[in-house]
Enzyme design. Structure first.
Site, mmCIF file in Angstrom:
data_model
loop_
_atom_site.group_PDB
_atom_site.id
_atom_site.type_symbol
_atom_site.label_atom_id
_atom_site.label_comp_id
_atom_site.label_asym_id
_atom_site.label_seq_id
_atom_site.Cartn_x
_atom_site.Cartn_y
_atom_site.Cartn_z
ATOM 1 N N ASP A 97 -14.250 71.464 -44.991
ATOM 2 C CA ASP A 97 -14.177 70.154 -44.429
ATOM 3 C C ASP A 97 -12.617 69.735 -44.134
ATOM 4 O O ASP A 97 -11.963 69.824 -44.944
ATOM 5 C CB ASP A 97 -14.743 69.195 -45.658
ATOM 6 N N ASP A 193 -13.967 65.481 -40.567
ATOM 7 C CA ASP A 193 -14.180 64.076 -41.544
ATOM 8 C C ASP A 193 -13.867 63.065 -40.330
ATOM 9 O O ASP A 193 -12.995 62.947 -39.478
ATOM 10 C CB ASP A 193 -13.114 63.965 -42.375
ATOM 11 N N GLU A 242 -18.070 64.298 -37.822
ATOM 12 C CA GLU A 242 -18.506 62.670 -38.371
ATOM 13 C C GLU A 242 -17.981 61.539 -37.481
ATOM 14 O O GLU A 242 -16.887 61.189 -37.593
ATOM 15 C CB GLU A 242 -17.964 62.725 -40.065
ATOM 16 N N HIS A 316 -22.611 62.652 -49.518
ATOM 17 C CA HIS A 316 -21.979 62.363 -50.588
ATOM 18 C C HIS A 316 -21.431 60.736 -50.418
ATOM 19 O O HIS A 316 -20.953 60.306 -51.395
ATOM 20 C CB HIS A 316 -20.591 63.268 -51.022
ATOM 21 N N ASP A 317 -21.859 60.101 -49.441
ATOM 22 C CA ASP A 317 -21.458 58.678 -49.215
ATOM 23 C C ASP A 317 -22.526 57.956 -49.069
ATOM 24 O O ASP A 317 -22.568 56.673 -48.964
ATOM 25 C CB ASP A 317 -20.632 58.672 -47.695
HETATM 26 C C1 GLC Z 1 -15.751 60.345 -44.597
HETATM 27 C C2 GLC Z 1 -15.899 60.774 -46.019
HETATM 28 C C3 GLC Z 1 -15.745 60.111 -47.182
HETATM 29 C C4 GLC Z 1 -14.466 59.459 -47.230
HETATM 30 C C5 GLC Z 1 -13.940 58.946 -45.733
HETATM 31 C C6 GLC Z 1 -12.509 58.816 -45.673
HETATM 32 O O1 GLC Z 1 -16.635 59.173 -44.345
HETATM 33 O O2 GLC Z 1 -17.313 61.544 -45.855
HETATM 34 O O3 GLC Z 1 -16.217 60.524 -48.318
HETATM 35 O O4 GLC Z 1 -14.239 58.509 -48.161
HETATM 36 O O5 GLC Z 1 -14.245 59.724 -44.609
HETATM 37 O O6 GLC Z 1 -11.896 60.179 -45.470
#
Ligand code: GLC
Ligand code: CA
Length: 535
Positions: A97, A193, A242, A316-317
């Site tokens: 990641d 990310d 993402e 995880h979010d």
């Molecule tokens: C992404 C991650 C999240 C994190 C954010 C900032 O959305 O999945 O867990 O808090 O980025 O890095």
């Protein structure tokens, strides 16, 4: 190039909550190693491992202070190398990641920037004047003042996560080196990310509002991604970006193979259909029409344009899907299986988040002290300050907090669900006594065994992995249906998103049942029924 992962499924591990090997209450790399056989038994081809790099853990590892070293809390580099090798021997590729939109404020680069070193100040985004009143993702302002420098810096997330300046070619070179480093260690793919936030608008003097909104899909984002991918030679690896609040057109561009950007991307519009007025911290029951409209539009148009989706409900979010769009009570098993069926028969690469394959639920925390996430704690205070009672604020967190998905993996009915021999860093819902790997292994009809079948079907049927998709009208807003077609093959997928019997019309359901969560086919769709028919 796509073929490698079209018929694959990815399993996501949240390291801190997966398996603790040394009794300190925190999941770790050796814990993952001890469970690789279990993951292999699911039939998945890849594991996305969330960040385990050096980090002060303000945002649980999404604030990286050293991209090339392992956080001692999670193990050593030797453990990490052993994990890569052992996964490889089991035919599983690891995806690491990469948090490249921002670093931790404890990263060497930011420390040197704060010390006034010009070269490193240019790694971040500093301004003499505050450009506009932007808000950061976890609440509070996105521009913070540094008195020693007399300047403001941008952080779209926590203040401890300063955004990197991708306009600076040196920054881009540094990040490419990070990719090359992990690639050389045998990593098979990468998750990036908040990748669509890396290119900032030229002019920061815009209106006030959410910083991420102004930075998404920025002017040079496609160029930056292509450069990162082609210069590091990862075009042939599995990569997933993402993409926060992205558009369909951009998703197509990010993933069309000829553009050499990502092999697939995550978008999140389907996980906002229960946000009242678009606000994550305002509760509303899911709007099923919006949900269906999103899937039909994105699935069909991505398919027509040759783009590729990462398809998923959980990470995880996100709160746990069975607690959110399903039913934790009477129809727990049926609804978890239905939700799994819906995603796994779609066009795209399905992702399973640890515990989803068990039907793990939300945490059911009842006091603020039980929460750990920076976002949950900040929003509790924001809600209280804007007039919510304690009970109301806690109810919002119980439904929306990210800690809901971060509770430890439920391995068995023993102490701490078999996650740790010590004291877990985060609470474990009481239902671990029944919802756990050991008990579901023993039940042929379990959610776990059903997920194994879903994963296998994608390998067995090219129509699932490669076919085109078209959504069908069932005459009932609560029942979604789509067909997949490839040459002369066709399957029809019908899913009832309601807890009641539902009648549908206009669907031709002749054929054999590939998979379903009730026995026998039926004219009336039973509560949370899922049916996959091969014509
Ligand atoms: C992404 C991650 C999240 C994190 C954010 C900032 O959305 O999945 O867990 O808090 O980025 O890095
Ligand atoms: Ca540990």
């Amino acid at each position: 190039m796509l073929d490698k992962y079209k018929n694959s499924v990815v399993y996501q591990i949240y390291v801190k909550s997966f398996c603790d090997s040394n009794g300190d209450g925190i999941g770790d790399i050796n814990g993952i190693r001890s469970k690789l056989k279990y993951i292999q038994s699911l039939g998945v081809k890849y594991i996305w491992v969330t960040p385990f790099f050096c980090s002060p853990m303000v945002d649980n590892g999404y604030d990286v202070s050293d991209y090339r070293n392992v956080n001692p809390m999670f193990g050593t580099m030797a453990d990490c190398e052993a994990m890569i090798k052992e996964a490889d021997e089991l035919g599983i590729g690891l995806m690491f990641d990469m948090v490249f939109n921002h670093t931790s404020n404890q990263h060497e680069w930011f420390k040197r920037a704060l010390a006034g070193e010009k070269e490193y100040m240019d790694y971040y985004i500093f301004r003499d004047e505050k450009p506009a009143d932007w808000t950061a993702s976890f609440g509070g302002p996105a521009w913070d003042y540094v008195p020693e420098l007399g300047k403001w810096y941008l952080h779209l997330f926590a203040p401890e996560q300063p955004d990197l300046n991708w306009e600076n070619p040196k920054v881009r070179e540094e990040l490419k080196e990070v990719i090359r480093f992990w690639k050389a260690k045998g990593v098979k793919g990468f998750r990036f990310d908040v990748l669509n936030l890396i290119s900032k608008p030229k002019d920061f003097h815009t209106e006030a509002g959410s910083g991420t909104r102004f930075c998404k899909d920025g002017p040079r984002v496609h160029e930056f991604i292509r450069e990162l991918v082609t210069d590091t030679g990862i075009e042939d690896m599995i990569t997933v970006g993402e993409m926060a609040s992205t558009t369909l057109d951009n998703s197509i561009r990010y993933t069309q193979p000829q553009n050499h950007e990502m092999s697939m991307c995550f978008s999140f519009h389907h996980l906002k259909v229960d946000f009242k007025d678009g606000n994550k911290f305002a509760l509303m029951s899911p709007n099923l029409k919006m949900l269906r409209d999103y899937f039909s539009e994105w699935q069909e148009k991505m398919s027509d344009a040759g783009g590729w989706n990462a398809v998923f409900w959980c990470n995880h979010d996100q709160p746990r899907i069975v607690s959110r769009f399903g039913d934790e009570g009477q129809y727990w098993k049926q609804s978890a299986k239905m939700l799994g069926t819906f995603v796994h028969m779609l066009r795209g690469t399905p992702y399973i988040y640890q515990g989803e394959e068990l039907g793990m639920t939300n945490a059911h925390f009842t006091s603020l002290e039980e929460y750990r996430d920076v976002e949950a704690i900040n929003y509790y205070h924001i809600l209280r300050d804007s007039g919510s009672s304690e009970a109301e604020a806690l109810n919002v967190l119980a439904n929306r907090a990210r800690d809901n998905s971060r509770t430890p993996m439920q391995w068995n009915s023993g102490a701490n669900a078999g996650f740790t021999s010590g004291k877990s860093w985060l609470g474990i819902p009481d239902n671990f006594k029944t919802i756990n790997v050991e008990s579901e292994e023993a039940d042929a009809d379990s959610i776990l065994n059903y997920y194994r079948k879903l994963v296998q079907l994608r390998k067995d049927y090219p129509v699932i992995s490669e076919g085109a998709i078209k959504f069908l009208d069932t005459g009932n807003e609560k029942v979604f249906a789509y067909q997949r077609t490839l040459d002369n093959d066709k399957i029809v997928v019908i899913c009832n998103f309601s807890g009641q019997d539902e009648t549908i019309s206009g669907i031709d359901v002749k054929g054999s049942i590939l998979i379903g969560n009730y026995s026998g086919s039926h004219k009336i769709m039973r509560p949370y029924e899922a049916l996959v028919i091969k014509a």
